[in-house]
Design a protein around this motif. Structure first.
Motif, mmCIF file in Angstrom:
data_model
loop_
_atom_site.group_PDB
_atom_site.id
_atom_site.type_symbol
_atom_site.label_atom_id
_atom_site.label_comp_id
_atom_site.label_asym_id
_atom_site.label_seq_id
_atom_site.Cartn_x
_atom_site.Cartn_y
_atom_site.Cartn_z
ATOM 1 N N LEU A 81 -7.808 5.115 -6.005
ATOM 2 C CA LEU A 81 -9.061 4.917 -4.973
ATOM 3 C C LEU A 81 -10.295 5.448 -6.122
ATOM 4 C CD1 LEU A 81 -7.769 5.848 -1.770
ATOM 5 C CD2 LEU A 81 -8.640 3.664 -2.164
ATOM 6 N N GLY A 116 -1.512 2.912 12.322
ATOM 7 C CA GLY A 116 -1.717 1.905 13.356
ATOM 8 C C GLY A 116 -2.197 0.613 12.588
ATOM 9 N N ASN A 117 -2.517 -0.399 13.364
ATOM 10 C CA ASN A 117 -3.019 -1.512 12.960
ATOM 11 C C ASN A 117 -4.491 -1.936 13.464
ATOM 12 O OD1 ASN A 117 -3.479 -4.209 12.476
ATOM 13 N ND2 ASN A 117 -1.506 -5.121 13.489
ATOM 14 N N ALA A 118 -5.395 -2.312 12.513
ATOM 15 C CA ALA A 118 -6.795 -2.440 12.987
ATOM 16 C C ALA A 118 -6.858 -3.533 13.985
ATOM 17 C CB ALA A 118 -7.566 -2.801 11.983
ATOM 18 N N ALA A 147 -8.833 1.733 8.579
ATOM 19 C CA ALA A 147 -8.160 1.562 7.106
ATOM 20 C C ALA A 147 -8.582 2.777 6.175
ATOM 21 C CB ALA A 147 -8.406 0.273 6.463
ATOM 22 N N PHE A 169 0.888 -1.013 -0.057
ATOM 23 C CA PHE A 169 0.011 -0.032 -0.119
ATOM 24 C C PHE A 169 0.806 1.282 -0.084
ATOM 25 C CE2 PHE A 169 -3.776 -2.765 0.594
ATOM 26 C CZ PHE A 169 -4.714 -2.187 -0.053
ATOM 27 N N TYR A 179 -18.068 8.079 -2.061
ATOM 28 C CA TYR A 179 -18.300 7.895 -0.606
ATOM 29 C C TYR A 179 -19.466 8.285 -0.019
ATOM 30 C CZ TYR A 179 -13.389 6.387 -1.144
ATOM 31 O OH TYR A 179 -12.530 5.428 -1.613
ATOM 32 N N GLY A 223 -7.220 4.736 4.541
ATOM 33 C CA GLY A 223 -6.447 4.959 3.494
ATOM 34 C C GLY A 223 -6.039 6.610 2.974
ATOM 35 N N TYR A 239 0.101 3.989 -3.163
ATOM 36 C CA TYR A 239 -0.302 5.454 -2.703
ATOM 37 C C TYR A 239 0.980 6.321 -3.213
ATOM 38 C CZ TYR A 239 -3.928 3.770 0.206
ATOM 39 O OH TYR A 239 -5.405 3.098 0.750
ATOM 40 N N ASP A 254 -4.715 3.756 9.852
ATOM 41 C CA ASP A 254 -4.319 2.993 8.735
ATOM 42 C C ASP A 254 -2.768 2.446 8.849
ATOM 43 O OD1 ASP A 254 -5.485 2.997 5.565
ATOM 44 O OD2 ASP A 254 -3.490 2.334 5.636
ATOM 45 N N LEU A 255 -2.721 1.418 8.159
ATOM 46 C CA LEU A 255 -1.144 0.481 8.440
ATOM 47 C C LEU A 255 -0.341 1.275 7.575
ATOM 48 C CD1 LEU A 255 -0.358 -2.373 9.755
ATOM 49 C CD2 LEU A 255 -1.139 -3.319 7.575
ATOM 50 N N SER A 256 -0.838 1.912 6.461
ATOM 51 C CA SER A 256 0.377 2.460 5.521
ATOM 52 C C SER A 256 0.792 3.797 5.743
ATOM 53 C CB SER A 256 -0.396 2.504 4.063
ATOM 54 O OG SER A 256 0.221 3.629 3.332
ATOM 55 N N LEU A 268 -14.095 0.357 4.705
ATOM 56 C CA LEU A 268 -14.405 0.236 3.508
ATOM 57 C C LEU A 268 -13.270 -0.277 2.372
ATOM 58 C CD1 LEU A 268 -16.012 3.776 3.171
ATOM 59 C CD2 LEU A 268 -17.158 1.687 3.863
ATOM 60 N N GLY A 269 -13.717 -1.628 1.793
ATOM 61 C CA GLY A 269 -12.932 -2.120 1.033
ATOM 62 C C GLY A 269 -11.491 -2.654 1.789
ATOM 63 N N SER A 270 -11.486 -3.077 3.047
ATOM 64 C CA SER A 270 -10.539 -3.322 3.668
ATOM 65 C C SER A 270 -10.398 -4.528 4.463
ATOM 66 C CB SER A 270 -10.069 -2.211 4.549
ATOM 67 O OG SER A 270 -9.937 -0.883 3.895
#
Ligand SMILES: C[S@@+](CC[C@H](N)C(=O)[O-])C[C@H]1O[C@@H](n2cnc3c(N)ncnc32)[C@H](O)[C@@H]1O
Length: 232
Positions: free
Chosen positions: A26, A93-95, A51, A14, A32, A53, A18, A72-74, A111-113
């Motif tokens: 996206l 961070g991590n979900a 997440a 990701f 949205y 994005g 990005y 978000d992780l990225s 969404l989408g994650s």
């Protein structure tokens, strides 16, 4: 932040996408609006986008005067999201381990994650922990019975493995949410492929992309599902 090897690979994928494609990776902002219609959040209420994005969901909510939080992780996503939504509270961070107190949020989106996450049960349990009783929750998740997934992406291995793209069918998603203790309010097919097609066919026509429409097809044919759920 604790991440395992698979999550490290997802993060790297990701970060790269990005960096190279940015917002072009996206859907456009107007895609949205449908989630705002579904959630109908009150001004000043607290919303968390897990997440998040580059922050498109949060941008639409900020315009409705909602207090926005995203994670978000990225790192590249987090940087982009902070630029797009300067007044939102964005965390890297991590979900699977959310850095928020119990019963904090009035609404939540992911969404989408969710299909990309490794331990989905843990992710759902964290989301339930940080939302208030009666909170509205919205997921957009990929359908494994959709034509594209079933006959192209999966058999030809064209899906994005490094970004951990995955899919489940309607019954599997429903069971996952119900087992987590969530109440299903309504399930919609993803509207965006339809609105995008309408835009291509009639580019002069103004389309209300926040409008929920009734499709004459079975939900199991949907490209993706939009689940509107409630924390009981
Ligand atoms: C397809 S993008 C969707 C982004 C955003 N929800 C949207 O719809 O615009 C998937 C996102 O999930 C994030 N992600 C994947 N696994 C995650 C995890 N364990 N914790 C937090 N974010 C994660 C990725 O970094 C990426 O930004």
């Amino acid at each position: 932040m604790v991440v395992n090897r698979e999550q490290e690979q997802i993060k790297t994928w990701f970060d790269n996408i990005y960096k190279t494609r940015g917002l072009r990776y996206l859907r456009p902002l107007r895609a949205y609006e449908i989630f705002v219609t579904i959630l109908n959040p009150k001004p000043k209420s607290k919303h968390l986008d897990v997440a998040c994005g580059l922050g498109l969901m949060l941008k639409v909510l900020e315009d409705k005067d909602v207090t926005c939080y995203g994670i978000d992780l990225s790192e590249v996503a987090v940087e982009g999201c902070r630029k797009l939504c300067p007044s939102a509270h964005i965390t890297h961070g991590n979900a699977e381990k959310l850095p928020y107190k119990d019963n904090t949020f009035d609404s939540l989106t992911c969404l989408g994650s969710l299909e990309r996450m490794i331990d989905r049960e843990q992710v759902l349990s964290e989301q339930l922990r940080v939302t208030k009783k009666g909170a509205d929750i919205c997921y957009m998740v990929r359908n494994s019975e959709n034509f594209t997934w079933r006959f192209l992406l999966k058999p030809l291995k064209l899906y994005n493995r490094k970004g951990h793209q995955d899919a489940l069918n309607f019954k599997q998603w429903k069971t996952l949410f119900e087992n987590a203790g969530l109440k299903i309010v309504k399930v919609y097919p993803d509207h965006w492929p339809y609105y995008r097609m309408m835009h291509i066919l009639k580019p002069w026509k103004k389309i209300n992309t926040g409008k929920i429409i009734k499709f004459p097809m079975r939900i199991s044919y949907a490209y993706e599902f939009i689940f509107h759920l409630k924390k009981q």
